[in-house]
Design a protein around this motif. Structure first.
Motif, PDB file in Angstrom:
ATOM      1  N   GLY A   1     -10.191   4.223   0.989  1.00 52.88           N
ATOM      2  CA  GLY A   1     -10.062   4.611   2.169  1.00 52.88           C
ATOM      3  C   GLY A   1      -8.655   5.208   2.792  1.00 52.88           C
ATOM      4  O   GLY A   1      -8.642   5.537   3.992  1.00 52.88           O
ATOM      5  N   ASN A   2      -7.897   5.622   1.587  1.00 48.85           N
ATOM      6  CA  ASN A   2      -6.545   6.397   2.063  1.00 48.85           C
ATOM      7  C   ASN A   2      -7.048   7.909   2.761  1.00 48.85           C
ATOM      8  O   ASN A   2      -7.755   8.552   2.116  1.00 48.85           O
ATOM      9  N   ARG A   3      -6.419   8.168   3.904  1.00 51.35           N
ATOM     10  CA  ARG A   3      -6.896   9.515   4.510  1.00 51.35           C
ATOM     11  C   ARG A   3      -5.590  10.268   4.809  1.00 51.35           C
ATOM     12  O   ARG A   3      -5.974  11.448   4.704  1.00 51.35           O
TER      13      ARG A   3
ATOM     14  N   ASP B   1      -6.800   4.062  -3.047  1.00 46.42           N
ATOM     15  CA  ASP B   1      -7.692   3.058  -2.284  1.00 46.42           C
ATOM     16  C   ASP B   1      -8.561   4.205  -1.783  1.00 46.42           C
ATOM     17  O   ASP B   1      -8.205   5.227  -1.186  1.00 46.42           O
TER      18      ASP B   1
ATOM     19  N   ARG C   1       0.769  -1.300   0.155  1.00 48.35           N
ATOM     20  CA  ARG C   1      -0.019  -0.009   0.082  1.00 48.35           C
ATOM     21  C   ARG C   1       0.685   1.276  -0.028  1.00 48.35           C
ATOM     22  O   ARG C   1       0.308   2.314  -0.403  1.00 48.35           O
TER      23      ARG C   1
ATOM     24  N   ASP D   1      -5.536   5.044   7.164  1.00 48.63           N
ATOM     25  CA  ASP D   1      -6.769   4.792   6.070  1.00 48.63           C
ATOM     26  C   ASP D   1      -7.944   4.950   7.103  1.00 48.63           C
ATOM     27  O   ASP D   1      -8.010   5.199   8.185  1.00 48.63           O
TER      28      ASP D   1
ATOM     29  N   ARG E   1      -2.682   1.486   9.909  1.00 42.73           N
ATOM     30  CA  ARG E   1      -1.638   2.053   9.676  1.00 42.73           C
ATOM     31  C   ARG E   1      -0.713   1.357   8.677  1.00 42.73           C
ATOM     32  O   ARG E   1      -0.441   0.180   9.078  1.00 42.73           O
TER      33      ARG E   1
ATOM     34  N   GLY F   1      -8.737   9.576  -0.715  1.00 37.66           N
ATOM     35  CA  GLY F   1      -9.107   8.363  -1.041  1.00 37.66           C
ATOM     36  C   GLY F   1      -8.488   8.025  -2.265  1.00 37.66           C
ATOM     37  O   GLY F   1      -7.252   8.179  -2.577  1.00 37.66           O
TER      38      GLY F   1
END
Length: 124
Positions: free
Chosen positions: A54-56, A52, A27, A104, A109, A77
Motif C-alpha cells: 500500500g505504500n504510495r 508494504d 512503518r 499509503d 499517514r 508499494g
C-alpha cells in the motif's frame, strides 16, 4: 527469594520483548544527520520504510523561520526501496523541523519528525 528473582526476570523480559516488537512494527523511521552543524550546512535525511503493497509516497519537509523546502517521492508499494535518502545543501542558520510523511493507498499517514540546529557564523 529465588522465586521472586525469577518472576522479576520474567517480567523484565516480557516488557523488553514488547518494547522491541513495537519498534520493529513501525512503518516509518527517519535518521537525520548531523543534528547540529554550522551554516551553510548539508543535512542528510534517510527515510526507512517497512515494505508494504500500500505504500504510495513520501513527503519530506524541512521548515524553519526563514527557509522551507518540501519534496514528494513516489513509492511503488512493496517494490519500493526500503531507504530513501535526501540531502539538503546550503541550509542557512536556524532551527529546523524535519518531517517525513508516509502515505499509503488507504489514505493513512505515518509521520516521523526530528529537530536540526544550524548555527550561523558570527559574521552574519
Amino acid at each position: 527469594m529465588r522465586l521472586r528473582d525469577m518472576i522479576l526476570c520474567s517480567a523484565t523480559m516480557t516488557i523488553l520483548g514488547a518494547a522491541s516488537g513495537d519498534a520493529t512494527e513501525s512503518r516509518l523511521r527517519i535518521e537525520v544527520s548531523p543534528r547540529i552543524s554550522s551554516a551553510p550546512a548539508v543535512v542528510t535525511i534517510r527515510a526507512i520504510v517497512k515494505p508494504d503493497p500500500g505504500n504510495r509516497g513520501l513527503q519530506i519537509v524541512a521548515d524553519s523561520e526563514s527557509y522551507f523546502r518540501s519534496s514528494m517521492v513516489s513509492l511503488d508499494g512493496a517494490n519500493a526501496a526500503p531507504i530513501t535518502e535526501t540531502r539538503l545543501k546550503n541550509l542557512p542558520g536556524g532551527e529546523y523541523d524535519v518531517t517525513v510523511v508516509l502515505f499509503d493507498a488507504d489514505g493513512r499517514r505515518t509521520v516521523d519528525r526530528r529537530q536540526v540546529m544550524v548555527t550561523s557564523s558570527s559574521a552574519d
